[in-house]
Scaffold this active site. Structure first.
Site, short mmCIF file in Angstrom:
data_model
loop_
_atom_site.label_atom_id
_atom_site.label_comp_id
_atom_site.label_asym_id
_atom_site.label_seq_id
_atom_site.Cartn_x
_atom_site.Cartn_y
_atom_site.Cartn_z
N TYR A 184 1.80 16.22 43.21
CA TYR A 184 0.80 17.11 42.61
C TYR A 184 -0.60 16.69 43.09
O TYR A 184 -1.43 17.53 43.46
CB TYR A 184 0.87 17.05 41.09
CG TYR A 184 -0.25 17.80 40.41
CD1 TYR A 184 -0.19 19.19 40.27
CD2 TYR A 184 -1.38 17.14 39.94
CE1 TYR A 184 -1.23 19.89 39.66
CE2 TYR A 184 -2.43 17.83 39.34
CZ TYR A 184 -2.34 19.21 39.20
OH TYR A 184 -3.38 19.90 38.62
N SER B 61 -11.89 16.49 33.90
CA SER B 61 -11.41 17.86 34.10
C SER B 61 -11.06 18.53 32.77
O SER B 61 -10.60 17.87 31.83
CB SER B 61 -10.17 17.85 35.00
OG SER B 61 -9.55 19.12 35.03
N GLN C 96 -16.13 18.79 33.69
CA GLN C 96 -15.85 19.95 34.55
C GLN C 96 -15.25 21.06 33.71
O GLN C 96 -14.33 20.85 32.92
CB GLN C 96 -14.88 19.55 35.67
CG GLN C 96 -14.42 20.70 36.55
CD GLN C 96 -13.14 21.34 36.00
OE1 GLN C 96 -12.37 20.71 35.28
NE2 GLN C 96 -12.94 22.60 36.33
N TYR D 195 -13.44 24.84 33.52
CA TYR D 195 -12.78 26.04 34.02
C TYR D 195 -13.10 27.17 33.05
O TYR D 195 -13.06 26.98 31.83
CB TYR D 195 -11.26 25.86 34.09
CG TYR D 195 -10.77 25.03 35.26
CD1 TYR D 195 -11.11 25.37 36.56
CD2 TYR D 195 -9.96 23.93 35.06
CE1 TYR D 195 -10.65 24.63 37.63
CE2 TYR D 195 -9.49 23.17 36.12
CZ TYR D 195 -9.85 23.53 37.40
OH TYR D 195 -9.40 22.80 38.47
N THR E 141 -16.38 24.83 37.97
CA THR E 141 -15.53 25.12 39.12
C THR E 141 -15.41 26.62 39.31
O THR E 141 -15.05 27.36 38.39
CB THR E 141 -14.14 24.49 38.94
OG1 THR E 141 -14.28 23.06 38.93
CG2 THR E 141 -13.21 24.88 40.08
N ARG F 90 1.25 26.01 45.66
CA ARG F 90 1.50 24.68 46.21
C ARG F 90 3.00 24.45 46.23
O ARG F 90 3.64 24.25 45.20
CB ARG F 90 0.79 23.63 45.37
CG ARG F 90 -0.74 23.87 45.36
CD ARG F 90 -1.41 23.46 44.09
NE ARG F 90 -2.75 24.04 44.00
CZ ARG F 90 -3.56 23.91 42.95
NH1 ARG F 90 -3.14 23.24 41.89
NH2 ARG F 90 -4.74 24.47 42.95
N LYS G 242 -19.23 23.88 41.64
CA LYS G 242 -18.23 23.31 42.53
C LYS G 242 -17.37 24.41 43.15
O LYS G 242 -16.86 25.28 42.43
CB LYS G 242 -17.34 22.33 41.76
CG LYS G 242 -16.25 21.66 42.58
CD LYS G 242 -15.49 20.65 41.71
CE LYS G 242 -14.41 19.92 42.50
NZ LYS G 242 -13.25 20.79 42.79
N HIS H 241 -11.51 22.76 47.09
CA HIS H 241 -10.51 22.33 46.10
C HIS H 241 -9.47 21.40 46.74
O HIS H 241 -8.28 21.42 46.39
CB HIS H 241 -9.81 23.52 45.46
CG HIS H 241 -9.53 23.35 44.00
ND1 HIS H 241 -10.37 23.80 43.01
CD2 HIS H 241 -8.51 22.75 43.35
CE1 HIS H 241 -9.88 23.51 41.82
NE2 HIS H 241 -8.74 22.86 42.00
N ARG I 194 -6.32 22.93 48.22
CA ARG I 194 -5.27 23.34 47.28
C ARG I 194 -5.36 24.82 46.91
O ARG I 194 -4.58 25.31 46.12
CB ARG I 194 -5.36 22.49 46.00
CG ARG I 194 -5.01 21.05 46.26
CD ARG I 194 -5.44 20.14 45.10
NE ARG I 194 -4.79 20.44 43.86
CZ ARG I 194 -3.54 20.11 43.53
NH1 ARG I 194 -2.78 19.47 44.42
NH2 ARG I 194 -3.04 20.41 42.34
#
Length: 385
Positions: free
Chosen positions: A26, A108, A129, A131, A157, A166, A253, A277, A280
Site C-alpha cells: 500500500y 493525514s 492534511q 481531504y 489535498t 492501484r 497539495k 500523489h 498513485r
C-alpha cells in the site's frame, strides 16, 4: 539494527521483511503501470551536480524555514494514509521523531491515530492534511478539531477527488475492514512481531473518522461511506471556503500544472506542493521534479513552493532546492523507516537524508542552503528557457 541502514533503500528492505505485504505494498505502490511512480525517482538521477574543490566547507547549516516555521532542514513528513498500519501507533511515533528532529509532521485525514492522539503526544504544533468530503459538516468539525489541537498549518489535498486504481492493493485484498482469507492470514502469520505490536494497541481503525460522523460507527460502515464521500465536484470555490473556515496558514497539495499553480497563487494560499500523489493517481503524468522549474517560473515570486513525490535521498532534496523549491516532503522514506523500526526507524531515515544533504552541500562548494540555486547543477534536462 537501524545503524546498519545506510540508505533509504536499506530501510525499505528491512520494512519489507517486517510489514505484512498488503500494507507494505500500500505504501510502496503506484497506480496502473506505475510509470509515474518510477519516473518520480529516476528523473532525479538525470540532474547532475557541479563538483567544486578548494573552497571553505566549514560551519555548514541546513536550517531554514517552511511557511515561516523554523526547520533544521527543508524536509517535512508527508501526510500518508494508514501510517499506523506500517507499525503500531505509527503516526504518533513518526510525529514524535519529527518533533525531536526539528522538522514538520503532517497528519493525514485517513490516519489510524487521531488528531487528538498526536496532540497528546507532541509539544509543538503539527500540520494537518484535509481531504474534502461531500459531508461539509464533517469537514467543518475536522477543521475545528485541527484548530483545537493547535495545528499550525492545514494541507489541503486537491488530487484525490477520484481514486486512482492501484493494482497491488486489489491483488493483495486490501480493504476496510480487512477480508480474512488464506492470502491475508498468511501475510499476517509471517509477520509475528508486527502482529504483536497491533495486539498491544487500541489504535487499529481510522481515528479521525470513526465515531466522528453519524454514518460511520465502525470499520464495517467505513468503506461504503468513504466510497461515497470523496467529492468529484471539488472546485476553487471550495478552496476559498476552506481558507475562510480555517483562517490560518494554508498549503495546497497536488499541483502539477502551471495553470493550476497560477490559480493556487491567486487563491491566497501560503504555499503549494508540486505533487502527483507519489504516482498513485494519474499514471502517465510527469514527475514532480520535471515540472518544478516550470511552476517556479510561473508563480515562484508569488507563493512559496514545496515539492513532494520521488525524494529518496539528501541529494534529491538539494536538487529540488536548487530548482527553486523552498521545502520538500518525504512520504515513503519515513514510512520505510517506520516499518523497519518504529520511531527509531523514522529518526534513522531523517538522519540519512540529513547526512547526504550536508555532504553533498559541501562537495558542491556551499555552506548554507540559502546560497543554493541552479548554479550548483552541471546538467539539468528540465531547465526552462
Amino acid at each position: 539494527m537501524m545503524r546498519t541502514a545506510l540508505t533509504i533503500e536499506d530501510l525499505k528492505r528491512q520494512a519489507r521483511r517486517r510489514v505484512p505485504k498488503m500494507f507494505f505494498d500500500y505504501a510502496d505502490s503506484g497506480s496502473w503501470t506505475e510509470s509515474t511512480y518510477k519516473a518520480n525517482e529516476s528523473d532525479f538521477s538525470r540532474i547532475k551536480l557541479r563538483q567544486r574543490v578548494l573552497v571553505d566547507m566549514t560551519n555548514r547549516s541546513l536550517a531554514g524555514t517552511m511557511i515561516g516555521e523554523q526547520v533544521t532542514m527543508p524536509v517535512a513528513l508527508s501526510p500518508t494514509g494508514l501510517t499506523g498500519m506500517q507499525h503500531a501507533d505509527g503516526e504518533i511515533l513518526a510525529a514524535e521523531a519529527a518533533e525531536a528532529f526539528g522538522v514538520p509532521f503532517t497528519l493525514s485525514t485517513m490516519s489510524i491515530c487521531s488528531i487528538e492522539d498526536i496532540a497528546l503526544h507532541t509539544r509543538k504544533p503539527f500540520w494537518f492534511q484535509l481531504y474534502v468530503m461531500k459531508d461539509r459538516d464533517f469537514i467543518e468539525r475536522l477543521i475545528e478539531r485541527a484548530r483545537a489541537a493547535h495545528c499550525s498549518a492545514l494541507v489541503l489535498t486537491l488530487d484525490l477527488q477520484i481514486l486512482g486504481q492501484r493494482h497491488k492493493d486489489i491483488r493483495n485484498g486490501l480493504s476496510a475492514p480487512p477480508k480474512f482469507n488464506l492470502n491475508t492470514l498468511f501475510q499476517l502469520a509471517t509477520r509475528p512481531q508486527w502482529c504483536l505490536g497491533m495486539l498491544n494497541t487500541q489504535r487499529r481503525s481510522f481515528g479521525n473518522i470513526i465515531g466522528h460522523t453519524k454514518s460511520v460507527s465502525d470499520l464495517s460502515s467505513l468503506a461504503s461511506w468513504t466510497a461515497e464521500q470523496f467529492d468529484p465536484q471539488l472546485s476553487w470555490k471550495d478552496v476559498a471556503w476552506i481558507k475562510e473556515k480555517w483562517g490560518g496558514k494554508l498549503i495546497l497539495k497536488g499541483i502539477l500544472d502551471e495553470e493550476d499553480a497560477r490559480m493556487a497563487a491567486d487563491s491566497g494560499a501560503d504555499a503549494l506542493i508540486v505533487s502527483n500523489h507519489g504516482g498513485r493517481q494519474l499514471d502517465g503524468a510527469p514527475s514532480t521534479i520535471s515540472m518544478l522549474p516550470k511552476i517556479v517560473k510561473a508563480v515562484g515570486d508569488r507563493i512559496e513552493i514545496h515539492l513532494d513525490s520521488g525524494i529518496r535521498s539528501g541529494q534529491d532534496v538539494l536538487k529540488a532546492i536548487a530548482l527553486g523549491a523552498k521545502g520538500t516532503f518525504i512520504g515513503r522514506p519515513f514510512l520505510y523507516g517506520l516499518g523497519a523500526g518504529g520511531r527509531e526507524g523514522v529518526t534513522r531515515a531523517l538522519e540519512i537524508i540529513r547526512s547526504e544533504l550536508d555532504t553533498t552541500l559541501a562537495l558542491c562548494g556551499k555552506r548554507v542552503l540559502s546560497d543554493i540555486d541552479d548554479s550548483i547543477l552541471m546538467d539539468n534536462p528540465f531547465a526552462v528557457d
